[in-house]
Design a protein around this motif. Structure first.
Motif, PDB file in Angstrom:
ATOM      1  N   ILE A  55      38.744  44.391  30.990  1.00 46.34           N
ATOM      2  CA  ILE A  55      39.505  43.177  31.331  1.00 46.34           C
ATOM      3  C   ILE A  55      40.653  43.584  32.243  1.00 46.34           C
ATOM      4  O   ILE A  55      41.465  44.446  31.892  1.00 46.34           O
ATOM      5  N   ARG A  56      40.694  42.978  33.405  1.00 43.07           N
ATOM      6  CA  ARG A  56      41.640  43.366  34.468  1.00 43.07           C
ATOM      7  C   ARG A  56      43.007  42.716  34.262  1.00 43.07           C
ATOM      8  O   ARG A  56      43.360  41.720  34.899  1.00 43.07           O
ATOM      9  N   GLY A  57      43.765  43.339  33.342  1.00 43.18           N
ATOM     10  CA  GLY A  57      45.128  42.818  33.184  1.00 43.18           C
ATOM     11  C   GLY A  57      45.693  43.257  31.838  1.00 43.18           C
ATOM     12  O   GLY A  57      45.017  43.912  31.038  1.00 43.18           O
ATOM     13  N   GLU A  73      32.436  57.083  31.772  1.00 39.76           N
ATOM     14  CA  GLU A  73      32.700  55.960  32.695  1.00 39.76           C
ATOM     15  C   GLU A  73      34.180  55.999  33.075  1.00 39.76           C
ATOM     16  O   GLU A  73      35.000  56.545  32.317  1.00 39.76           O
ATOM     17  N   GLN A  74      34.517  55.398  34.198  1.00 43.29           N
ATOM     18  CA  GLN A  74      35.911  55.413  34.682  1.00 43.29           C
ATOM     19  C   GLN A  74      36.852  54.896  33.601  1.00 43.29           C
ATOM     20  O   GLN A  74      36.615  53.849  33.009  1.00 43.29           O
ATOM     21  N   HIS A  75      37.898  55.665  33.332  1.00 40.72           N
ATOM     22  CA  HIS A  75      38.919  55.342  32.338  1.00 40.72           C
ATOM     23  C   HIS A  75      38.404  55.352  30.905  1.00 40.72           C
ATOM     24  O   HIS A  75      39.041  54.831  29.998  1.00 40.72           O
ATOM     25  N   GLY A  76      37.230  55.988  30.686  1.00 42.12           N
ATOM     26  CA  GLY A  76      36.754  56.172  29.308  1.00 42.12           C
ATOM     27  C   GLY A  76      36.212  54.876  28.716  1.00 42.12           C
ATOM     28  O   GLY A  76      36.182  53.832  29.361  1.00 42.12           O
ATOM     29  N   ALA A  78      37.184  53.431  25.535  1.00 39.64           N
ATOM     30  CA  ALA A  78      37.970  52.709  24.503  1.00 39.64           C
ATOM     31  C   ALA A  78      38.255  51.258  24.899  1.00 39.64           C
ATOM     32  O   ALA A  78      38.261  50.358  24.055  1.00 39.64           O
ATOM     33  N   ARG A  79      38.459  51.000  26.175  1.00 38.95           N
ATOM     34  CA  ARG A  79      38.792  49.627  26.604  1.00 38.95           C
ATOM     35  C   ARG A  79      37.571  48.715  26.599  1.00 38.95           C
ATOM     36  O   ARG A  79      37.689  47.510  26.808  1.00 38.95           O
ATOM     37  N   ASN A  80      36.378  49.327  26.393  1.00 39.07           N
ATOM     38  CA  ASN A  80      35.148  48.521  26.336  1.00 39.07           C
ATOM     39  C   ASN A  80      34.546  48.510  24.944  1.00 39.07           C
ATOM     40  O   ASN A  80      33.347  48.341  24.775  1.00 39.07           O
ATOM     41  N   MET A 152      48.050  54.326  29.118  1.00 42.79           N
ATOM     42  CA  MET A 152      48.204  52.900  28.834  1.00 42.79           C
ATOM     43  C   MET A 152      48.519  52.290  30.196  1.00 42.79           C
ATOM     44  O   MET A 152      49.583  52.592  30.778  1.00 42.79           O
ATOM     45  N   ARG A 153      47.599  51.484  30.706  1.00 40.97           N
ATOM     46  CA  ARG A 153      47.706  50.945  32.053  1.00 40.97           C
ATOM     47  C   ARG A 153      48.501  49.645  31.978  1.00 40.97           C
ATOM     48  O   ARG A 153      47.988  48.599  31.585  1.00 40.97           O
ATOM     49  N   ASN A 154      49.772  49.733  32.336  1.00 40.31           N
ATOM     50  CA  ASN A 154      50.632  48.551  32.256  1.00 40.31           C
ATOM     51  C   ASN A 154      50.519  47.716  33.532  1.00 40.31           C
ATOM     52  O   ASN A 154      51.092  48.059  34.561  1.00 40.31           O
ATOM     53  N   VAL A 197      48.831  51.981  46.990  1.00 38.33           N
ATOM     54  CA  VAL A 197      49.438  53.161  46.343  1.00 38.33           C
ATOM     55  C   VAL A 197      48.600  53.484  45.121  1.00 38.33           C
ATOM     56  O   VAL A 197      48.214  52.584  44.365  1.00 38.33           O
ATOM     57  N   ASP A 198      48.268  54.777  44.967  1.00 38.51           N
ATOM     58  CA  ASP A 198      47.467  55.178  43.796  1.00 38.51           C
ATOM     59  C   ASP A 198      47.838  56.620  43.481  1.00 38.51           C
ATOM     60  O   ASP A 198      47.217  57.557  43.972  1.00 38.51           O
ATOM     61  N   ARG A 199      48.915  56.803  42.718  1.00 34.31           N
ATOM     62  CA  ARG A 199      49.483  58.132  42.511  1.00 34.31           C
ATOM     63  C   ARG A 199      49.707  58.424  41.036  1.00 34.31           C
ATOM     64  O   ARG A 199      50.053  57.519  40.283  1.00 34.31           O
ATOM     65  N   VAL A 231      51.092  55.097  39.271  1.00 34.37           N
ATOM     66  CA  VAL A 231      51.582  53.900  39.980  1.00 34.37           C
ATOM     67  C   VAL A 231      50.451  53.440  40.889  1.00 34.37           C
ATOM     68  O   VAL A 231      49.951  54.232  41.698  1.00 34.37           O
ATOM     69  N   TRP A 232      50.010  52.174  40.682  1.00 33.06           N
ATOM     70  CA  TRP A 232      48.821  51.715  41.416  1.00 33.06           C
ATOM     71  C   TRP A 232      48.981  50.283  41.884  1.00 33.06           C
ATOM     72  O   TRP A 232      49.367  49.402  41.097  1.00 33.06           O
ATOM     73  N   ASN A 233      48.752  50.093  43.165  1.00 33.62           N
ATOM     74  CA  ASN A 233      48.533  48.746  43.685  1.00 33.62           C
ATOM     75  C   ASN A 233      47.408  48.866  44.716  1.00 33.62           C
ATOM     76  O   ASN A 233      47.497  49.661  45.637  1.00 33.62           O
TER      77      ASN A 233
HETATM   78  O1  TA6 Z   1      44.738  54.254  39.312  1.00 34.74           O
HETATM   79  C1  TA6 Z   1      43.581  54.959  39.197  1.00 34.74           C
HETATM   80  C2  TA6 Z   1      42.343  54.097  39.419  1.00 34.74           C
HETATM   81  O2  TA6 Z   1      41.198  54.852  39.199  1.00 34.74           O
HETATM   82  C3  TA6 Z   1      42.347  53.535  40.840  1.00 34.74           C
HETATM   83  O3  TA6 Z   1      41.785  54.448  41.726  1.00 34.74           O
HETATM   84  C4  TA6 Z   1      41.560  52.245  40.657  1.00 34.74           C
HETATM   85  O4  TA6 Z   1      40.182  52.515  40.631  1.00 34.74           O
HETATM   86  C5  TA6 Z   1      42.099  51.765  39.335  1.00 34.74           C
HETATM   87  O5  TA6 Z   1      42.272  52.947  38.549  1.00 34.74           O
HETATM   88  C6  TA6 Z   1      41.255  50.691  38.724  1.00 34.74           C
HETATM   89  O6  TA6 Z   1      40.281  51.212  37.885  1.00 34.74           O
HETATM   90  P1  TA6 Z   1      39.387  50.140  37.049  1.00 34.74           P
HETATM   91  O7  TA6 Z   1      38.316  50.919  36.405  1.00 34.74           O
HETATM   92  O8  TA6 Z   1      40.333  49.486  36.048  1.00 34.74           O
HETATM   93  O9  TA6 Z   1      38.905  49.140  38.071  1.00 34.74           O
END
Ligand code: TA6
Length: 290
Positions: A55-57, A73-76, A78-80, A152-154, A197-199, A231-233
């Motif tokens: 869920i994007r948010g 999978e990307q970001h593991g 647990a969120r799914n 924790m992706r705020n 920005v993706d740092r 930090v990501w936008n």
């Molecule tokens: O911030 C790291 C990152 O992997 C970005 O490159 C971007 O892909 C973001 O997370 C979103 O990931 P998600 O899987 O939530 O779409």
């Protein structure tokens, strides 16, 4: 509480009038409103509130892997996953003005196939006046050590990301995901935004300030046990490429995460890691004259 989308959720309220909404799916906070009912977290206009899709948010929990730093999978996962209420949470210091919920995610046979480590991931969410605190804990239930990365992706709601400054990350090193993850050192005296920005900022101070001029509001992120901060936008082009992200959504959001990425956390059998983050709002409206 079951809402229209059939996802079980918990509503937290506190005497000061603020509230938060937490889904058992992903153990994810999806809303945090201040006492004026203003939404402080970002939720994509195209977020898919269905099970088996991130869920994007709000505040997704990235475990046991951040990003693509491994085979999962990307970001593991647990969120799914569907979490549960933790029936025997550790005692909380008594407090009248807080309300809280304890969630737990345990490794399943399914998960053991992709990540052969048994774990218990607990998350305590505490709502206080002008404050939201998240306390994650991971216990190694296995008979061998394992390591994981965590975030924790705020997703923060901002009035206009090009009017936002982030203070507290100056002079730090960071991995730049836009430059193949290469390591750089931040030169600016505050981070401002005029493009993607993706740092991953490394070994950040315990306090980071996200200043939103237009809303006359500063969000302060304090954290412990989570030394790094992403930090990501996505900015315009990447936002268009994300199906669950509205084309203009990038203007009103910023991710400033609490994370452990550079140095994965290692747990011996039965050992438990604990982290925490506290999001608080300092509205500068009353101190504008000072
Ligand atoms: O911030 C790291 C990152 O992997 C970005 O490159 C971007 O892909 C973001 O997370 C979103 O990931 P998600 O899987 O939530 O779409």
């Amino acid at each position: 509480v079951n809402d229209g989308d059939g996802l079980p959720r918990i509503i937290l309220t506190e005497p000061g009038g603020s509230s938060a909404e937490v889904l058992l799916y992903g153990g994810q906070v999806i809303s945090w409103k201040n006492d004026k009912r203003e939404e402080l977290l970002f939720m994509s206009s195209k977020a898919v509130l269905k099970a088996h899709k991130a869920i994007r948010g709000g505040v997704p929990i990235c475990f046991p892997q951040f990003g693509n730093l491994g085979s999962l999978e990307q970001h593991g996962f647990a969120r799914n996953r569907l979490w549960a209420l933790d029936s025997c949470p550790s005692p909380l210091p008594p407090s009248r003005s807080n309300s809280s919920v304890d969630l737990i995610l345990k490794s399943t046979d399914e998960d053991l196939k992709t990540w052969p480590r048994s774990f218990e991931l607990r998350l305590r969410i505490i709502l206080g006046p002008g404050k939201l605190t998240l306390i994650p804990r991971v216990r190694n239930m296995d008979n061998k050590a394992f390591s994981f990365t965590f975030a924790m992706r705020n997703y923060l709601s901002v009035s206009d990301v090009s009017e936002v400054r982030v203070e507290g990350l100056e002079t730090l090193d960071y991995f730049d995901n836009l430059m193949k993850g290469e390591r750089f050192t931040e030169q600016a005296d505050a981070i401002t935004f005029d493009g993607e920005v993706d740092r991953v900022y490394l070994s950040t101070p315990a306090k980071i300030a996200i200043i939103d001029h237009e809303k006359k509001r500063t969000l302060v992120l304090k954290k412990g046990g989570l030394p790094d901060s992403v930090v990501w936008n996505p900015w315009e082009k990447k936002a268009k490429a994300l199906p669950d992200f509205g084309d203009d959504d990038y203007k009103s959001m910023l991710c400033v995460d609490s994370a452990a990425i550079e140095n994965p956390i290692i747990l011996k059998p039965r050992e438990e890691w604990k982290g925490w983050e506290e999001l608080s709002i300092v509205s500068s409206s009353y101190c504008s004259g000072q």
